[in-house]
Design a protein around this motif. Structure first.
Motif, PDB file in Angstrom:
ATOM      1  N   ILE A  67      20.604  -5.091  -6.767  1.00  0.00           N
ATOM      2  CA  ILE A  67      21.018  -5.851  -7.952  1.00  0.00           C
ATOM      3  C   ILE A  67      19.823  -6.057  -8.874  1.00  0.00           C
ATOM      4  N   GLN A  68      18.705  -6.461  -8.313  1.00  0.00           N
ATOM      5  CA  GLN A  68      17.511  -6.687  -9.130  1.00  0.00           C
ATOM      6  C   GLN A  68      17.040  -5.406  -9.811  1.00  0.00           C
ATOM      7  N   GLU A  69      17.088  -4.282  -9.100  1.00  0.00           N
ATOM      8  CA  GLU A  69      16.675  -2.997  -9.674  1.00  0.00           C
ATOM      9  C   GLU A  69      17.584  -2.578 -10.827  1.00  0.00           C
ATOM     10  N   ALA A  70      18.843  -3.017 -10.797  1.00  0.00           N
ATOM     11  CA  ALA A  70      19.821  -2.618 -11.814  1.00  0.00           C
ATOM     12  C   ALA A  70      19.508  -3.197 -13.187  1.00  0.00           C
ATOM     13  N   ARG A  71      18.715  -4.235 -13.227  1.00  0.00           N
ATOM     14  CA  ARG A  71      18.415  -4.942 -14.477  1.00  0.00           C
ATOM     15  C   ARG A  71      18.004  -4.002 -15.610  1.00  0.00           C
ATOM     16  N   ASP A  72      17.160  -3.034 -15.312  1.00  0.00           N
ATOM     17  CA  ASP A  72      16.625  -2.150 -16.350  1.00  0.00           C
ATOM     18  C   ASP A  72      17.252  -0.764 -16.379  1.00  0.00           C
ATOM     19  N   SER A  73      18.193  -0.500 -15.469  1.00  0.00           N
ATOM     20  CA  SER A  73      18.705   0.868 -15.380  1.00  0.00           C
ATOM     21  C   SER A  73      20.225   0.993 -15.452  1.00  0.00           C
ATOM     22  N   HIS A  74      20.935  -0.123 -15.415  1.00  0.00           N
ATOM     23  CA  HIS A  74      22.394  -0.087 -15.378  1.00  0.00           C
ATOM     24  C   HIS A  74      22.985  -0.960 -16.474  1.00  0.00           C
ATOM     25  N   ALA A  75      24.211  -0.651 -16.859  1.00  0.00           N
ATOM     26  CA  ALA A  75      24.885  -1.393 -17.924  1.00  0.00           C
ATOM     27  C   ALA A  75      25.820  -2.473 -17.387  1.00  0.00           C
ATOM     28  N   GLY A  76      26.130  -2.419 -16.091  1.00  0.00           N
ATOM     29  CA  GLY A  76      27.033  -3.391 -15.491  1.00  0.00           C
ATOM     30  C   GLY A  76      27.130  -3.171 -14.004  1.00  0.00           C
ATOM     31  N   ILE A  77      27.790  -4.121 -13.327  1.00  0.00           N
ATOM     32  CA  ILE A  77      27.919  -4.090 -11.875  1.00  0.00           C
ATOM     33  C   ILE A  77      29.365  -4.379 -11.478  1.00  0.00           C
ATOM     34  N   LYS A 128      25.480   3.533 -17.082  1.00  0.00           N
ATOM     35  CA  LYS A 128      25.584   3.646 -15.625  1.00  0.00           C
ATOM     36  C   LYS A 128      26.043   2.309 -15.051  1.00  0.00           C
ATOM     37  N   ILE A 129      27.054   2.382 -14.188  1.00  0.00           N
ATOM     38  CA  ILE A 129      27.607   1.202 -13.535  1.00  0.00           C
ATOM     39  C   ILE A 129      27.231   1.237 -12.061  1.00  0.00           C
TER      40      ILE A 129
END
Length: 152
Positions: free
Chosen positions: A64-74, A6-7
């Motif tokens: 952005i902080q929430e993405a740490r454990d749930s996303h592969a990139g931004i 997930k991006i």
């Protein structure tokens, strides 16, 4: 079965006005048009997108902080915050995810204050001046990067 990477695609202030705000600079495509194109491109790349927009700096930092454990990139188009926000830079550095920075217009053909981006310090790549297609190129770049790392 492997999980689809997930991006997170983040859009900063005033990008909700795409299509009507200075179309000679930003184009006529709406943010909804950009989201649909990103979703379609992501599917062909074996990715999933989480597409968001906020005019509030703190909300962008939270995402952005929430993405740490749930996303592969931004993929991030921080808009004017690109030129002012150390908070967004710090958040991007803290999550340790690959980041591609996108700008619709060519920053270097605009006002001098737009020539510097704090966000660039956290980005593996910067795409500017290619309009909405820049988002699609960013997805492609992240997809290739993740494949090379064995994540996609």
């Amino acid at each position: 079965m492997a999980r689809t990477p997930k991006i997170l695609i983040l859009n900063g202030p005033n990008l909700n006005l795409l299509g009507t705000r200075q179309p000679s600079v930003y184009g006529r495509e709406t943010l909804g048009d950009v989201e649909r194109a990103c979703t379609k491109t992501a599917e062909t790349l074996g990715l999933e997108v989480d597409f968001r927009q906020s005019n509030r700096e703190g909300e962008l930092v939270d995402w952005i902080q929430e993405a740490r454990d749930s996303h592969a990139g931004i993929v991030i188009n921080a808009g004017a915050y690109s030129h002012t926000s150390v908070a967004i830079l710090d958040a991007l550095l803290a999550v340790d995810l690959p980041v591609i920075e996108v700008h619709l217009s060519n920053l270097f053909k605009r006002e001098t204050f737009r020539h510097h981006s704090y966000i660039s310090q956290a980005a593996q790549g910067v795409i500017c001046g290619l309009g909405a297609a820049g988002y699609l190129y960013a997805l492609d770049a992240l997809g290739r990067r993740l494949s090379a790392q064995g994540e996609a």
